[in-house]
Design an enzyme around this catalytic site. Structure first.
Site, mmCIF file in Angstrom:
data_model
loop_
_atom_site.group_PDB
_atom_site.id
_atom_site.type_symbol
_atom_site.label_atom_id
_atom_site.label_comp_id
_atom_site.label_asym_id
_atom_site.label_seq_id
_atom_site.Cartn_x
_atom_site.Cartn_y
_atom_site.Cartn_z
ATOM 1 N N ARG A 164 0.832 -1.221 0.000
ATOM 2 C CA ARG A 164 0.000 0.000 0.000
ATOM 3 C C ARG A 164 0.864 1.267 0.000
ATOM 4 O O ARG A 164 0.508 2.273 0.612
ATOM 5 C CB ARG A 164 -0.947 0.042 1.196
ATOM 6 N N SER A 238 -10.487 -0.906 3.328
ATOM 7 C CA SER A 238 -9.723 -1.040 4.578
ATOM 8 C C SER A 238 -9.302 0.347 5.046
ATOM 9 O O SER A 238 -8.677 1.090 4.288
ATOM 10 C CB SER A 238 -8.464 -1.868 4.357
ATOM 11 N N GLU A 334 -4.637 3.569 6.291
ATOM 12 C CA GLU A 334 -4.361 3.390 4.873
ATOM 13 C C GLU A 334 -4.999 4.531 4.078
ATOM 14 O O GLU A 334 -4.515 4.957 3.042
ATOM 15 C CB GLU A 334 -4.955 2.045 4.428
#
Ligand code: EPU
Length: 338
Positions: A164, A238, A334
């Protein structure tokens, strides 16, 4: 140039946060982006580039210029013995691109079906799911440097992709506007079915001869069963990354929490399922007003209707501190906060 003033960004972010942008401009060509970049009127305003708005939490009105990237187009550039090279406009919907590949039998993105967002945002955080990351099929991208408005090419190694992560979230943050991405797709599929949930879904589907289309179907089944549809319940997938801890910490946690989930990473660390940590800390299905933690996947924070970005942010702070109190592990977001 059609600049709009004081418009709500609610339709442009998947959390559905109702904040205002002072100025708003949608562009669909590189020239248009360069033109607005060169315009003196906006030189002194902060700029926010929007793709699908699927990985952001807007906490306040934006007193600047929001530019929405709508560059279209999917084009087969070339092929070699093993690959197809496909150039995709940054404004193309990611799942639309996956469907294109499934139809043409271009392999490599089938595990990434149904991820919300636009193609141009996919390299920013190196989107990933079910054992595949975007970097596995990435060839290059073109981006406009906001300082000199030149179009530059980044190849895989220039992007510093990680879990990520990419250079665009770090040292090149806010420096480039991605205009297209070129993917290197496989002629012969390399099936990635190792992720437990996929194996299980494929068994349920009773597949004889495996294909990329079957894998995409399995992924869609799993996603639809666990992840909230942003058109129905506001969310950004997420909210936190899965944290990585060292083996010593993992072993000592295992003594107290024998069911803790951990997977070794290439860097020798152990990746922990943040959804499990959050669930164990008691947050799964929690709701305060319209801000909540999804009842089927605790890693996803949701806006049930009229939550504000601040409320969701405060919920995320409370989750971080309670997970830290219980496990001594710090969760990192995130999602980008504005
Ligand atoms: N788990 C729980 N409780 C929960 C959620 C998960 O115990 O509420 C456990 C599951 O039982 C499983 C483990 O955590 O053993 C992993 O769960 P899952 O397979 O749902 O994956 P994840 O680690 O929670 C990551 C990605 C997702 C991606 C899935 C599948 C991150 C931050 N998230 O989630 O990506 O779809 O794996 O590969 O890495 C996203 O980035 O927005 C996203 C949705």
């Amino acid at each position: 140039m059609q600049i709009q003033e004081n418009i709500s960004l609610k339709p442009y972010n998947t959390f559905g946060m109702d904040v205002l942008a002072r100025y708003f401009y949608a562009f669909s060509t590189v020239d248009q982006m360069q033109e607005i970049g060169a315009s003196d009127s906006f030189k002194h305003y902060p700029v926010l580039v929007l793709g699908g708005g699927s990985n952001m939490l807007l906490t306040t009105n934006f007193d600047g210029l929001v530019i929405k990237n709508e560059i279209p187009g999917i084009e087969l550039l070339s092929e070699d013995a093993n690959h197809y090279f496909v150039k995709v406009g940054a404004g193309v919907d990611w799942h639309e691109f996956v469907l294109y590949c499934l139809e043409k039998n271009y392999a490599g993105v089938e595990n990434l079906a149904l991820i919300p967002g636009k193609v141009g945002a996919s390299p920013m955080q190196n989107i990933g799911a079910y054992g595949v990351e975007m970097k596995d099929v990435f060839h290059s991208l073109e981006a406009i440097n906001v300082d000199d408005l030149n179009l530059v090419t980044f190849y895989n190694s220039d992007c510093e992709f990680g879990y990520r992560e990419s250079v665009f979230k770090n040292k090149c943050k806010n420096q480039f506007v991605i205009t297209s991405v070129t993917f290197r797709l496989n002629k012969v599929p390399i099936f990635k079915t190792g992720y437990g949930a996929i194996e299980y879904a494929l068994q349920e589907m009773k597949v004889d001869t495996l294909s990329i289309q079957h894998i995409a179907q399995a992924v869609m089944r799993i996603r639809n069963s666990k992840l909230p549809n942003p058109n129905v319940i506001g969310n950004a997938g997420s909210f936190f990354k899965n944290p990585e801890i060292d083996t010593i910490q993992f072993e000592s946690l295992k003594k107290y929490f024998p069911n803790i989930n951990g997977y070794p990473t290439d860097s020798g660390k152990i990746k922990i399922a943040a959804g499990w940590l959050i669930e164990q800390a008691g947050w799964k299905g929690y709701r305060n007003g319209d801000a909540g933690c999804h009842d089927k996947q605790a890693l996803v924070l949701v806006n049930h209707g009229n939550a504000t970005g601040i409320e969701v942010f405060e919920l995320s702070e409370n989750i971080i501190s309670s997970v830290h109190d219980k496990f001594g592990i710090f969760l990192h977001r995130e999602v980008n906060i504005y």
